[in-house]
Enzyme design. Structure first.
Site, PDB file in Angstrom:
ATOM      1  CE  LYS A 112      -4.196  -1.840   2.012  1.00 40.89           C
ATOM      2  NZ  LYS A 112      -5.146  -1.815   3.106  1.00 40.89           N
ATOM      3  CE  LYS A 197      -7.630  -8.346  -0.563  1.00 40.42           C
ATOM      4  NZ  LYS A 197      -7.579  -7.853   0.818  1.00 40.42           N
ATOM      5  CE  LYS A 200     -13.999  -3.845   2.817  1.00 44.23           C
ATOM      6  NZ  LYS A 200     -12.774  -3.323   3.413  1.00 44.23           N
TER       7      LYS A 200
HETATM    8  P1  AMP Z   1     -11.247  -6.113   4.580  1.00 45.62           P
HETATM    9  O1  AMP Z   1     -12.017  -5.981   3.313  1.00 45.62           O
HETATM   10  O2  AMP Z   1      -9.787  -5.975   4.334  1.00 45.62           O
HETATM   11  O3  AMP Z   1     -11.761  -5.280   5.684  1.00 45.62           O
HETATM   12  O4  AMP Z   1     -11.440  -7.629   5.027  1.00 45.62           O
HETATM   13  C1  AMP Z   1     -12.483  -8.134   5.855  1.00 45.62           C
HETATM   14  C2  AMP Z   1     -12.370  -9.650   5.885  1.00 45.62           C
HETATM   15  O5  AMP Z   1     -12.625 -10.201   4.583  1.00 45.62           O
HETATM   16  C3  AMP Z   1     -10.974 -10.144   6.253  1.00 45.62           C
HETATM   17  O6  AMP Z   1     -11.107 -11.308   7.047  1.00 45.62           O
HETATM   18  C4  AMP Z   1     -10.343 -10.487   4.945  1.00 45.62           C
HETATM   19  O7  AMP Z   1      -9.348 -11.469   5.051  1.00 45.62           O
HETATM   20  C5  AMP Z   1     -11.544 -11.008   4.152  1.00 45.62           C
HETATM   21  N1  AMP Z   1     -11.357 -10.794   2.713  1.00 45.62           N
HETATM   22  C6  AMP Z   1     -11.265  -9.600   2.079  1.00 45.62           C
HETATM   23  N2  AMP Z   1     -11.098  -9.773   0.748  1.00 45.62           N
HETATM   24  C7  AMP Z   1     -11.073 -11.126   0.544  1.00 45.62           C
HETATM   25  C8  AMP Z   1     -10.926 -11.949  -0.614  1.00 45.62           C
HETATM   26  N3  AMP Z   1     -10.784 -11.426  -1.817  1.00 45.62           N
HETATM   27  N4  AMP Z   1     -10.953 -13.297  -0.446  1.00 45.62           N
HETATM   28  C9  AMP Z   1     -11.118 -13.843   0.791  1.00 45.62           C
HETATM   29  N5  AMP Z   1     -11.264 -13.119   1.916  1.00 45.62           N
HETATM   30  C10 AMP Z   1     -11.241 -11.781   1.807  1.00 45.62           C
END
Ligand code: AMP
Ligand code: TRP
Length: 348
Positions: A112, A197, A200
């Protein structure tokens, strides 16, 4: 009873990756089997360039979607990180146990920060210290298990290291947690770029399925997913990452197994149609419940208020214990007499 803690950052609209990698398991398994807390980690959303009004909106939306995905406030605690001061209180103390080298080694920080510098922007100090705040989120509650996707295992490792180090130096204070990634869909990849990945906050909308995408939008995104140059449907992450991603999504949605499913489809087209329908059906109940909850914002607010109260009461004793253990003088309670004389030595 096992204690489970996990969180989601309000930095963008929640995606199929969030749902399959994390949220669905929280609702289907964790809240039933453990004392569980699920947190909208809004302080973490301030580590990168942000719009205050958007963070507020996304925090409310994330809370609504967590409930829509099946989290039941009778079974678990859903709350917003900034409503509970204990996270920031503990984070500072843990910064006094972590090292700068440790922070600079974090993969997400390196990625990042590099992206930010490429854009000519500056890197917020909070992006560097973010994993310590995440460790505080986890350690404040005596967490045993942290159900997260693959991308977070390094951060949970750091939380473990800090817990062990703190306990060794200052006496046993923290439970040492462990990450519990899902069996399938631990890393859902971007449909347009299966090497990265499905995140979002990324810009490439067509490769990301959002939880609130209309069924037709979902179908279009899945049908246009990048596949590989072969023709046969085989499950091989290295050689056929696009197809493997679709098989994993399909398996996660239908409860199947990606290798077995690869034998069922003769063409990429039929695999894509099946995956599109499976995703639409998986999201349908979440979207329906989300619509109902949006009509009753007072309910969501009430859940967050009660959740914060419960979380505060749970975190307080551990954070107070950490403050005492590391050498901070406890504030005298109102009406208490003089401090114990044994603590007032002349040899300090
Ligand atoms: P975040 O979007 O970074 O706040 O992630 C929230 C949760 O979703 C965390 O446990 C991440 O590891 C999981 N997560 C986010 N993106 C993915 C993805 N593309 N595949 C699997 N898990 C994800
Ligand atoms: N860093 C996590 C992510 O980006 C979100 C998070 C913050 C988290 N604090 C947490 C996850 C504590 C689990 C436990 O996904």
């Amino acid at each position: 009873m096992t204690l489970v803690f996990s969180g989601v950052k309000p930095t963008g609209h929640l995606t199929l990756g969030n749902y399959l990698g994390a949220m669905r398991r929280w609702a289907d398994v964790d809240q039933h089997q453990a004392d569980a807390l699920f947190c909208i980690v809004d302080l973490h959303a301030l580590t990168v360039d942000h719009d205050p009004a958007r963070v507020r909106r996304l925090s409310r939306q994330a809370a609504t979607l967590l409930l829509a995905s099946g989290l039941d406030p009778e079974l678990c605690t859903v709350f917003v990180q900034s409503h509970v001061d204990e996270h920031a209180r503990l984070s500072y103390v843990l910064e006094c146990v972590a090292t700068d080298g440790e922070m600079r080694r974090m993969i997400q920080y390196k990625e990042k920060a590099a992206r930010e510098r490429e854009r000519g922007g500056s890197v917020r100090l909070s992006l560097l210290t973010y994993p310590v705040l995440m460790a505080a989120d986890i350690l404040a509650y005596g967490t045993d298990e942290v159900p997260v996707g693959d991308d977070q295992t390094q951060h949970v490792e750091l939380a473990r290291d800090l817990a062990v180090r703190f306990n060794q130096r200052y006496g046993h204070t923290f439970v040492v947690p462990r990450a519990t990634p899902p069996q399938v869909a631990a890393r859902v990849m971007n449909l347009q770029d299966p090497a990265s990945k499905m995140g979002k906050s990324d810009d490439s909308g067509p490769g990301i399925v959002y939880l609130l995408d209309e069924p037709d939008v979902v179908r279009k995104k899945v049908m246009r997913a990048v596949t590989d140059s072969g023709r046969e449907v085989v499950y091989d992450r290295a050689a056929q990452p696009g197809v493997a991603n679709l098989l994993e999504i399909l398996a996660a949605c239908t409860g199947g197994n990606p290798s077995e499913l690869s034998g069922v489809y003769e063409s990429y087209g039929s695999l894509k149609s099946a995956t599109a329908e499976a995703v639409v059906e998986t999201l349908r109940p979440v979207q329906e419940r989300h619509r109902e909850l949006c009509a009753d914002p007072g309910y969501v607010e009430g859940v967050l208020r009660d959740g914060a109260e419960r979380a505060r009461a749970m975190a307080r004793p551990t954070v107070d214990a950490a403050y005492r253990a590391i050498g901070l003088l406890p504030a005298a309670a109102a009406g208490a007499g003089a401090a114990a004389t044994s603590d007032i030595g002349v040899t300090v």
